[in-house]
Design a protein around this motif. Structure first.
Motif, PDB file in Angstrom:
ATOM      1  N   SER A   1       0.816  -1.212   0.000  1.00  6.37           N
ATOM      2  CA  SER A   1       0.000   0.000   0.000  1.00  6.37           C
ATOM      3  C   SER A   1       0.855   1.270   0.000  1.00  6.37           C
ATOM      4  O   SER A   1       1.998   1.271   0.467  1.00  6.37           O
ATOM      5  CB  SER A   1      -0.925   0.010   1.217  1.00  6.37           C
ATOM      6  N   LEU A   2       0.252   2.330  -0.494  1.00  6.12           N
ATOM      7  CA  LEU A   2       0.908   3.638  -0.442  1.00  6.12           C
ATOM      8  C   LEU A   2       1.102   4.065   1.006  1.00  6.12           C
ATOM      9  O   LEU A   2       2.138   4.646   1.349  1.00  6.12           O
ATOM     10  CB  LEU A   2       0.087   4.676  -1.211  1.00  6.12           C
ATOM     11  N   GLU A   3       0.145   3.765   1.863  1.00  3.06           N
ATOM     12  CA  GLU A   3       0.270   4.102   3.278  1.00  3.06           C
ATOM     13  C   GLU A   3       1.514   3.445   3.887  1.00  3.06           C
ATOM     14  O   GLU A   3       2.263   4.082   4.622  1.00  3.06           O
ATOM     15  CB  GLU A   3      -0.975   3.669   4.047  1.00  3.06           C
ATOM     16  N   ARG A   4       1.753   2.180   3.542  1.00  4.13           N
ATOM     17  CA  ARG A   4       2.930   1.481   4.054  1.00  4.13           C
ATOM     18  C   ARG A   4       4.213   2.110   3.521  1.00  4.13           C
ATOM     19  O   ARG A   4       5.178   2.307   4.250  1.00  4.13           O
ATOM     20  CB  ARG A   4       2.869   0.003   3.681  1.00  4.13           C
ATOM     21  N   GLU A   5       4.225   2.459   2.240  1.00  3.08           N
ATOM     22  CA  GLU A   5       5.424   3.059   1.646  1.00  3.08           C
ATOM     23  C   GLU A   5       5.734   4.409   2.280  1.00  3.08           C
ATOM     24  O   GLU A   5       6.885   4.698   2.611  1.00  3.08           O
ATOM     25  CB  GLU A   5       5.259   3.212   0.130  1.00  3.08           C
ATOM     26  N   ILE A   6       4.706   5.233   2.476  1.00  2.00           N
ATOM     27  CA  ILE A   6       4.922   6.526   3.114  1.00  2.00           C
ATOM     28  C   ILE A   6       5.390   6.323   4.553  1.00  2.00           C
ATOM     29  O   ILE A   6       6.295   7.020   5.020  1.00  2.00           O
ATOM     30  CB  ILE A   6       3.659   7.405   3.016  1.00  2.00           C
ATOM     31  N   GLY A   7       4.811   5.358   5.254  1.00  2.00           N
ATOM     32  CA  GLY A   7       5.256   5.050   6.614  1.00  2.00           C
ATOM     33  C   GLY A   7       6.716   4.636   6.638  1.00  2.00           C
ATOM     34  O   GLY A   7       7.495   5.082   7.493  1.00  2.00           O
ATOM     35  N   PHE A   8       7.102   3.770   5.698  1.00  2.00           N
ATOM     36  CA  PHE A   8       8.492   3.317   5.603  1.00  2.00           C
ATOM     37  C   PHE A   8       9.428   4.505   5.370  1.00  2.00           C
ATOM     38  O   PHE A   8      10.453   4.650   6.051  1.00  2.00           O
ATOM     39  CB  PHE A   8       8.631   2.299   4.465  1.00  2.00           C
ATOM     40  N   LEU A   9       9.084   5.352   4.416  1.00  2.00           N
ATOM     41  CA  LEU A   9       9.934   6.505   4.098  1.00  2.00           C
ATOM     42  C   LEU A   9      10.027   7.463   5.279  1.00  2.00           C
ATOM     43  O   LEU A   9      11.097   8.018   5.557  1.00  2.00           O
ATOM     44  CB  LEU A   9       9.410   7.231   2.856  1.00  2.00           C
ATOM     45  N   PHE A  10       8.919   7.634   5.993  1.00  2.00           N
ATOM     46  CA  PHE A  10       8.915   8.524   7.154  1.00  2.00           C
ATOM     47  C   PHE A  10       9.829   7.994   8.261  1.00  2.00           C
ATOM     48  O   PHE A  10      10.650   8.737   8.807  1.00  2.00           O
ATOM     49  CB  PHE A  10       7.486   8.703   7.670  1.00  2.00           C
ATOM     50  N   VAL A  11       9.711   6.712   8.587  1.00  3.86           N
ATOM     51  CA  VAL A  11      10.568   6.132   9.632  1.00  3.86           C
ATOM     52  C   VAL A  11      12.029   6.172   9.184  1.00  3.86           C
ATOM     53  O   VAL A  11      12.926   6.491   9.975  1.00  3.86           O
ATOM     54  CB  VAL A  11      10.122   4.700  10.003  1.00  3.86           C
ATOM     55  N   HIS A  12      12.268   5.887   7.917  1.00  2.00           N
ATOM     56  CA  HIS A  12      13.624   5.962   7.370  1.00  2.00           C
ATOM     57  C   HIS A  12      14.192   7.372   7.546  1.00  2.00           C
ATOM     58  O   HIS A  12      15.316   7.549   8.028  1.00  2.00           O
ATOM     59  CB  HIS A  12      13.592   5.579   5.886  1.00  2.00           C
ATOM     60  N   GLY A  13      13.390   8.371   7.193  1.00  2.00           N
ATOM     61  CA  GLY A  13      13.817   9.758   7.352  1.00  2.00           C
ATOM     62  C   GLY A  13      14.066  10.116   8.803  1.00  2.00           C
ATOM     63  O   GLY A  13      15.035  10.804   9.131  1.00  2.00           O
ATOM     64  N   PHE A  14      13.198   9.650   9.690  1.00  2.00           N
ATOM     65  CA  PHE A  14      13.358   9.915  11.123  1.00  2.00           C
ATOM     66  C   PHE A  14      14.684   9.340  11.630  1.00  2.00           C
ATOM     67  O   PHE A  14      15.421  10.016  12.366  1.00  2.00           O
ATOM     68  CB  PHE A  14      12.182   9.306  11.906  1.00  2.00           C
ATOM     69  N   LEU A  15      14.993   8.113  11.240  1.00  2.00           N
ATOM     70  CA  LEU A  15      16.256   7.508  11.692  1.00  2.00           C
ATOM     71  C   LEU A  15      17.462   8.311  11.197  1.00  2.00           C
ATOM     72  O   LEU A  15      18.443   8.469  11.929  1.00  2.00           O
ATOM     73  CB  LEU A  15      16.336   6.046  11.262  1.00  2.00           C
ATOM     74  N   HIS A  16      17.368   8.833   9.989  1.00  2.00           N
ATOM     75  CA  HIS A  16      18.448   9.714   9.509  1.00  2.00           C
ATOM     76  C   HIS A  16      18.562  10.968  10.378  1.00  2.00           C
ATOM     77  O   HIS A  16      19.669  11.409  10.681  1.00  2.00           O
ATOM     78  CB  HIS A  16      18.223  10.129   8.053  1.00  2.00           C
TER      79      HIS A  16
END
Length: 165
Positions: free
Chosen positions: A120-135
């Protein structure tokens, strides 16, 4: 106090439902708890491919669009924002208060990737958000070991929120 999410949608190509913002706030809280962070603020902006391409070119010298960019307010080792970075663990050991930084997500790129990966797009956006947060808090993926660590952390947070693959 807890982590705060300020967000804006500066693109019109992809609808971002209000319910997804609540999910992103949940992901922020889960990721912060996993990293031992007490409070702080993250700014999230949804943009189109043209804007993220411009930002990637201007700030990273990479002349192509990308899916997510993170702009941390403090560099590793700095403590002005209240984040104390532990260089041995490559992460944030404590957060007193302050702005962590900005996460910019290309909604267009997220949509294309969700279709490519079959989730889902929701999952992809969630993944990108958590990825960005970890950075924002000092993680990177410059080698296989650090990439495995980031991926593991991302997937654990997404699983807690019910956004597994």
């Amino acid at each position: 106090m807890s982590m705060q999410l300020d967000w804006s949608n500066e693109q019109e190509q992809v609808e971002i439902p209000e319910a997804w913002i609540a999910r992103l706030e949940q992901l922020l809280q889960l990721a912060a708890v996993a990293e031992g962070l007490a409070d702080g603020e993250v700014a999230l902006t949804f943009v189109d491919d043209a804007e993220i391409h411009r930002l990637n070119r201007d700030y990273r010298g990479i002349d192509r669009p990308t899916d997510v960019l993170s702009f941390a307010m403090q560099e590793e080792g700095e403590e002005e924002s209240g984040i104390v970075y532990d260089e041995e663990t490559e992460g944030a050991a404590e957060l007193v208060s302050g702005m962590l930084g900005d996460i910019i997500i290309s909604a267009e790129r997220a949509l294309a990737q969700s279709e490519e990966y079959g989730h889902s797009l929701e999952r992809e956006i969630g993944f990108l958000f958590v990825h960005g947060f970890l950075h924002l808090i000092g993680y990177d993926h410059q080698d296989e070991e650090s990439e495995r660590e980031m991926t593991s952390k991302q997937e654990a947070v997404l699983a807690q929120a019910g956004l597994s693959r």
